[in-house]
Structure formats: structure tokens, C-alpha cells
Design an enzyme around this catalytic site. Structure first.
Site, PDB file in Angstrom:
ATOM      1  N   ASP A   1       0.833  -1.210   0.000  1.00 19.52           N
ATOM      2  CA  ASP A   1       0.000   0.000   0.000  1.00 19.52           C
ATOM      3  C   ASP A   1       0.864   1.255   0.000  1.00 19.52           C
ATOM      4  O   ASP A   1       2.027   1.218   0.399  1.00 19.52           O
ATOM      5  CB  ASP A   1      -0.897   0.017   1.242  1.00 19.52           C
ATOM      6  N   GLU A   2       0.263   2.338  -0.414  1.00 20.55           N
ATOM      7  CA  GLU A   2       0.842   3.679  -0.265  1.00 20.55           C
ATOM      8  C   GLU A   2       2.332   3.743  -0.605  1.00 20.55           C
ATOM      9  O   GLU A   2       3.102   4.379   0.108  1.00 20.55           O
ATOM     10  CB  GLU A   2       0.646   4.190   1.172  1.00 20.55           C
TER      11      GLU A   2
END
Ligand code: TNX
Length: 538
Positions: free
Chosen positions: A343-344
């Protein structure tokens, strides 16, 4: 399909009405036959359907069973049934004060038995009547979940650790129950703040009561690396030496970690370990300079920003590192899955992200595990059999949702963790003293009132593997914090994951939820008294 659902719905309501009637008759009968000795507490058993998650089918009727000092817990003569029997005894003995021997002999009492039947891996049937309560299942997991139902059918005082007056009645009737989804998870972020083995065990016990069967541990992030890796020892000893706010942090030795896995498995939860990559890796980058593209180790990080760190996708040593970590972690993991985050990764270019995932996913397979990643993984090429954990929200762009849907159509399984529904670290209201609000405020009704089956447009319902409630811990520092944020929302997530869609009904749910309050009090769980729920007044 539709008609079947409605009919089932009507049947459930019918059962509930019949039950209420029987309940009142029973009460009247008991009053009439009273011997004069005042009962220690109202002797009306908990209605068979006042359970969270609500069982798939409830057929109340007949006399209740009463646990007495002569009750035995009868088990098939197998290790696994005996183990569940001992667990039940360990729940019941302190509050009842009874011996409750676990034995393969005798008749009546509480019986745990294995048999072939339409139970699936985790389902069970519970039959209760004057002579006894029998829980039948195809395996120990089903018996264990049946035991959780039995617990909730007993007065809340059964949860206390000192002798209580009783009486210990279980309403008569039959429950047949089997889960909607195989993945009913809770995630705990032990990186932003570290939680000890005992704190994790306490949470595991709370999860088990609601038939949660996956414990996802977020073991690494910018602020801390929490698992000992022998081939890269500084990850834990240095990378684990702090946390958000600059506290001492901590990490699990391999023995600690095995103890968590063992305890989770004794409660029929599978541990899913996560090493978040290629972003969220400052703790690793700080521990080993050679993992950085420029060869310079950054300082440890104790803030709460995200998206600033990345493993060096172009260096070979990165993959030696990942191989070692995955090998050692897989060896500690009896479960099927290994979560690689993803993620991210805001400091990793898209091209690098895809390259990284193409090299790392085969390493998970090499050590016999199945990939789970946050749903950004669908922007790369998810490995065959991989699961994507969706953490978007209503406002997530149509393109991003379409990308997840496309992966799902191509066979990627989806675990739903929508942030504006079941992120347990979101504040309930603007006044909630803990938590974040980037995904909005999430009151109890909002977290319960949605259907995983038709939540994401374009995702075939067969691709939905279940739900998982993440607890990020930027603002969470102790067990009481975890509990305040998890309860009551966690119970709703558990019900979304377990109960048939046809039972979904906020009005009914909130009444069953309210009935959990006394149990939480008996267990020492400090929960959020949402004004949306009709809690009993003290
Ligand atoms: C987003 S959700 C994150 C975490 C934060 C969380 C806080 C996800 C996969 N990443 O890094 O802790 O929000 O709510």
C-alpha cells in the site's frame, strides 16, 4: 434465489415469534412450580437467537438445559475434541464453581461430537433440551465456534472469574450454523505501537468470542520492525527500538511469535503475518544502509506520515533481503498466507512497483505461501491465487475500483476492509478521544449496515473471500484503547463475515448487540456506548 432468501427471512422471524411465546410460557410455568426458594437471578434463558454473529438458522422449542454441579463435558475420544472440551471447561469453571470434568464417558450433560453432516469446515449444530446440550460438527473448528454460541446463550455472568449464583440455563431448541465467508479477519498494527504477547493474546480471546478466524499482524512499518529475523538481526534490535511518539518499541523473538501462533491456533485463528513492502519500510532502511539506493541509512522515524520510504527496487540485495525475510517468516507460519503489504508506495514509481511485485510474489510461492496484498497490488500483476485486501472508501475513484474489479474477474480473491466502514481506528464521532478521521467518522450503524456481497461494483460475489477489520495504532497505545475502538464495531464485522445476508437487519442487530454489553462488562472490556444502540440501563 431472491424468493428463497425472503422465505428464509420469514422463517427466521417466525421462529423468533414462536420462541418469544414459548419463552413466556416457560417463565409462567417456572413461576408456578417455584419451591419457595427465591432464584438467585431471573431464570429465563437467553433466547436462542440472541447471539452475535446471528446463527444461520434457529429453531427454538422444548425445555431448557440446566448446567449443575453434576454436569460433565462429554467429548469423543480424540485429542482435538478433548482440547475444545477443556477450553469450554476453562470458560465455565471459574464462574459456575463446578468441576465439569471433561470425559469420554457417561450420558447427558454437554456433549461435543464429531460427525459427518452439512457443517462445512467451521459450521456446527447445537441441540439443547432437558437432558443436555450437544454440539455436533465435522471438525474441531466447528465445535469451537459452537462453544462460542453456547457461551453467549449462558448468562453474561458466566464470563466472570469468581463464583456466581447462576442458574445456568441454556434455552431449548436447535441452532444450525455455518459461516458465509471463510475469511473473517482482524488486523492489529503492532508497528506504530508495539503490543506484547499477552496483549495480543487478550485480543485473540476477544476475537474468538465472535468467531473471527484470521489474525493479521502488521509486523513492519516505517516506525518499527517487530519480528526477529536471524539473517538480518538489526531489523528487530535497531529497527524495532522505537515507535510512534518515540517510546521504547519492542519486537517478538521467534519464541514469542511461535507462542502467538500457538495461542491463536488454540482459538482456531490463523495468523497472517504482514511485512509491508516496498513502501512503509523506513525501519528496515534505517537498520541496513545497503538497502538504500544511496547507501545511506535514514534515521529511525517516530512520526505518523506515510508514503516517504521505499526499498531500492533496482538493487539485487533488496531481493536477497526479501528472500531471507520471507523464508524465515514462512518457517514460523503454519498458515497458508503471507501478506506483503504494497500500500501507499508513494515514493516508488509505478514501473518500479510492478517490477518489485513481479520479483517478490514468486518468493512467497517459493516458500509455500499464498500472497495477500493491499489492493494496490491489483495495479501490478497479482500472482495466481493471490488475495487483494480492499481498503478504499466511498470516495475512492471509479478507476481504482474498476482495477480491483478487473483483478477479481481474473481470479484474484478479495478481502473487504473498506476504511469508511470497518477501519477500527476511525473515530466514532468527532468527540472520540482516540483514532483518526481521514476516512470519516464511523459510527456503529455505519460499520454494520452494508453488504460485502454487493459492495464493490463489478466484483463477482464469488470473488469475495470475506471481511477484515484493521486496527491501525498511530493513536492506540494500550489494550483498553484497542477495546474501546473495537467494541462494539468488531462484533458487526464478525456478523457481516459469518451470518447469511438474509439475516442482515440493523433493527434486530442492535438489540442483540446491546445484549453483549453485560458480557463485555464481565470480561473487563471498556466499550464505546454508542447512542445508536439500546444498551440496557445499569
Ligand atoms: C492507511 S490502510 C494505511 C496505514 C495507516 C492507516 C491509518 C493502509 C493499507 N495504509 O498505513 O496506518 O491508513 O488509518
Amino acid at each position: 434465489m431472491r424468493v428463497g432468501r425472503v422465505r428464509q427471512d420469514r422463517q427466521v422471524r417466525q421462529h423468533h415469534r414462536t420462541f418469544r411465546l414459548l419463552g413466556s410460557l416457560l417463565l409462567a410455568a417456572m413461576g408456578a412450580s417455584a419451591t419457595g426458594a427465591a432464584p438467585a437471578q431471573a431464570a429465563s434463558p437467553v433466547p436462542l437467537d440472541r447471539v452475535v454473529p446471528v446463527p444461520a438458522s434457529v429453531d427454538p422449542g422444548g425445555s431448557p438445559y440446566r448446567i449443575t454441579r453434576d454436569t460433565r463435558i462429554r467429548v469423543d475420544d480424540s485429542r482435538e475434541t478433548r482440547r475444545v472440551g477443556e477450553y469450554l471447561a476453562h470458560i465455565l469453571r471459574p464462574s459456575t464453581g463446578y468441576r465439569l470434568p471433561v470425559t469420554a464417558h457417561g450420558a447427558g450433560g454437554i456433549r461435543l461430537r464429531l460427525a459427518k453432516g452439512p457443517f462445512g469446515v467451521e459450521g456446527y449444530r447445537l441441540d439443547s433440551g432437558r437432558k443436555g446440550v450437544t454440539i455436533t460438527a465435522a471438525g474441531a473448528a466447528g465445535l469451537f465456534h459452537g462453544v462460542q454460541t453456547l457461551r453467549q446463550l449462558l448468562p453474561a455472568a458466566v464470563e466472570k472469574d469468581s463464583v456466581q449464583p447462576g442458574p445456568w440455563l441454556v434455552a431449548g431448541g436447535t441452532i444450525q450454523d455455518t459461516p458465509r465467508y471463510g475469511w473473517r479477519g482482524a488486523m492489529l498494527d503492532v508497528s506504530r505501537h508495539f503490543f506484547t504477547v499477552d496483549q495480543v493474546k487478550r485480543y485473540i480471546d476477544q476475537l474468538a468470542l465472535y468467531k473471527i478466524n484470521k489474525l493479521h499482524l502488521h509486523l513492519s512499518d516505517d516506525q518499527g520492525w517487530r519480528i526477529a529475523i536471524d539473517s538480518w538481526p538489526r531489523l528487530a534490535t535497531y529497527g524495532g527500538s522505537t515507535q510512534v511518539g518515540g517510546g521504547p518499541g519492542g519486537y517478538y523473538t521467534k519464541a514469542d511469535y511461535k507462542e502467538i501462533v500457538r495461542y491463536a491456533s488454540s482459538r482456531f485463528l490463523e495468523v497472517v503475518p504482514e511485512i509491508d513492502m516496498p513502501g512503509h519500510t523506513n525501519a528496515a532502511l534505517a537498520s541496513y544502509a545497503e538497502l538504500n539506493c544511496d547507501g545511506v541509512a535514514p534515521p529511525l522515524y517516530t512520526g505518523t506520515e506515510v508514503g516517504f520510504s521505499s526499498l531500492c527496487v533496482g538493487k539485487d540485495i533488496t531481493y536477497d533481503f526479501v528472500d531471507d525475510v520471507i523464508r524465515e517468516l514462512a518457517a514460523l507460519t503454519p498458515g497458508k498466507y503471507l501478506h506483503i503489504g504494497g500500500d501507499e508506495a508513494h515514493s516508488t514509481s509505478h514501473e518500479d512497483y510492478v517490477k518489485f511485485m513481479d520479483r517478490v510474489q514468486p518468493l512467497v510461492a517459493k516458500y509455500g505461501k499464498t500472497v495477500v496484498g493491499w489492493h494496490q497490488l491489483t495495479g501490478a500483476t497479482p500472482a495466481t491465487g493471490a488475495l487483494a485486501q480492499y481498503w478504499g472508501l466511498d470516495g475512492t475513484s471509479a478507476e481504482e475500483k474498476a482495477q480491483v474489479a478487473k483483478a477479481a474477474q481474473n481470479g484474484t480473491g478479495i478481502v473487504l476492509s473498506p476504511a469508511d466502514r470497518i477501519y477500527l481506528d476511525m473515530k466514532y464521532t468527532a468527540d472520540t478521544p482516540l483514532g483518526l478521521d481521514w476516512a470519516g467518522l464511523v459510527e456503529v450503524k455505519r460499520s454494520y449496515d452494508w453488504d460485502p456481497g454487493d459492495y464493490l461494483p463489478g466484483v463477482p460475489s464469488s470473488a469475495i473471500r470475506g471481511v477484515e477489520a484493521p486496527m491501525w495504532t498511530e493513536t492506540i497505545t494500550k489494550s483498553a484503547d484497542i477495546e474501546y475502538m473495537a467494541f462494539p464495531r468488531l462484533a458487526g464485522v464478525a456478523e457481516l463475515g459469518w451470518s447469511p445476508a438474509s439475516t442482515h437487519d440493523w433493527e434486530g442487530y442492535k438489540v442483540r448487540l446491546a445484549a453483549q454489553a453485560e458480557r463485555w462488562e464481565a470480561l473487563g472490556i471498556g466499550f464505546y456506548r454508542s447512542p445508536q444502540v439500546p444498551w440496557p440501563t445499569a
